[in-house]
Design a protein around this motif. Structure first.
Motif, short mmCIF file in Angstrom:
data_model
loop_
_atom_site.label_atom_id
_atom_site.label_comp_id
_atom_site.label_asym_id
_atom_site.label_seq_id
_atom_site.Cartn_x
_atom_site.Cartn_y
_atom_site.Cartn_z
N VAL A 84 0.96 -1.30 -0.09
CA VAL A 84 -0.19 0.03 0.22
C VAL A 84 0.80 1.12 0.02
N TRP A 88 0.89 3.71 -3.26
CA TRP A 88 -0.03 4.84 -2.90
C TRP A 88 0.06 6.26 -3.91
N GLN A 91 -1.65 4.72 -7.16
CA GLN A 91 -3.00 4.38 -7.24
C GLN A 91 -3.81 4.99 -6.18
N MET A 93 -6.04 5.38 -3.02
CA MET A 93 -6.96 4.58 -2.08
C MET A 93 -7.13 3.14 -2.80
N TYR A 94 -7.14 3.22 -4.26
CA TYR A 94 -7.44 1.77 -4.91
C TYR A 94 -6.14 0.73 -4.55
N SER A 95 -5.03 1.43 -4.23
CA SER A 95 -4.13 0.32 -3.75
C SER A 95 -4.22 -0.24 -2.40
N VAL A 97 -7.58 -1.25 -1.72
CA VAL A 97 -8.35 -2.15 -2.06
C VAL A 97 -7.70 -3.19 -2.71
N THR A 98 -6.84 -3.04 -3.65
CA THR A 98 -6.36 -4.32 -4.34
C THR A 98 -5.34 -5.00 -3.63
N THR A 99 -4.55 -4.30 -2.66
CA THR A 99 -3.71 -5.17 -1.70
C THR A 99 -4.32 -5.97 -0.66
#
Length: 125
Positions: A84, A88, A91, A93-95, A97-99
């Motif tokens: 993350v 960060w 991406q 906040m998407y980082s 979620v994906t992590t």
């Protein structure tokens, strides 16, 4: 190095590799933590049941290697934080979620492992 020099990859893949916002040291540390976690998972799913003949879900696991569960939990937590933190800037906040989705997928893959160890022989008979 320009994008044209990357043959066989898409433009998006080349831009992600060359993006200076990705912190590759933290990505490498996260990969080390994931590798450590995978080795500990293989220790519990292959080495103990097959080589040491310790039944699955046995209390003997705590006596054989009491350090492995805390080590795996710490490695997983540090891998998530590292990925993350590294992704960060790219991406946002998407980082996160994906992590977290990746971390949960590594936990659910354990359900797909067959119970073919020596401890399953008593259940099949």
């Amino acid at each position: 190095m320009t994008v044209k020099e990357h043959k066989g990859v898409t433009l998006l893949q080349a831009l992600r590799v060359m993006d200076p916002r990705i912190q590759w040291g933290k990505v490498a540390f996260g990969c080390v933590c994931v590798t450590m976690n995978t080795c500990l998972m293989l220790f519990y799913t292959i080495y103990l049941p097959w080589i040491k003949n310790i039944p699955v879900n046995s209390e003997q696991w705590r006596c054989v290697a009491p350090w492995t569960f805390p080590s795996a939990a710490i490695a997983a937590f540090m891998a998530v934080i590292s990925f993350v933190w590294a992704l960060w800037p790219l991406q946002g906040m998407y980082s996160l979620v994906t992590t977290i989705a990746y971390a949960l997928s590594t936990l659910t893959i354990l359900q797909l492992l067959p119970n073919w160890g020596p401890s399953a022989k008593g259940k099949q008979e």
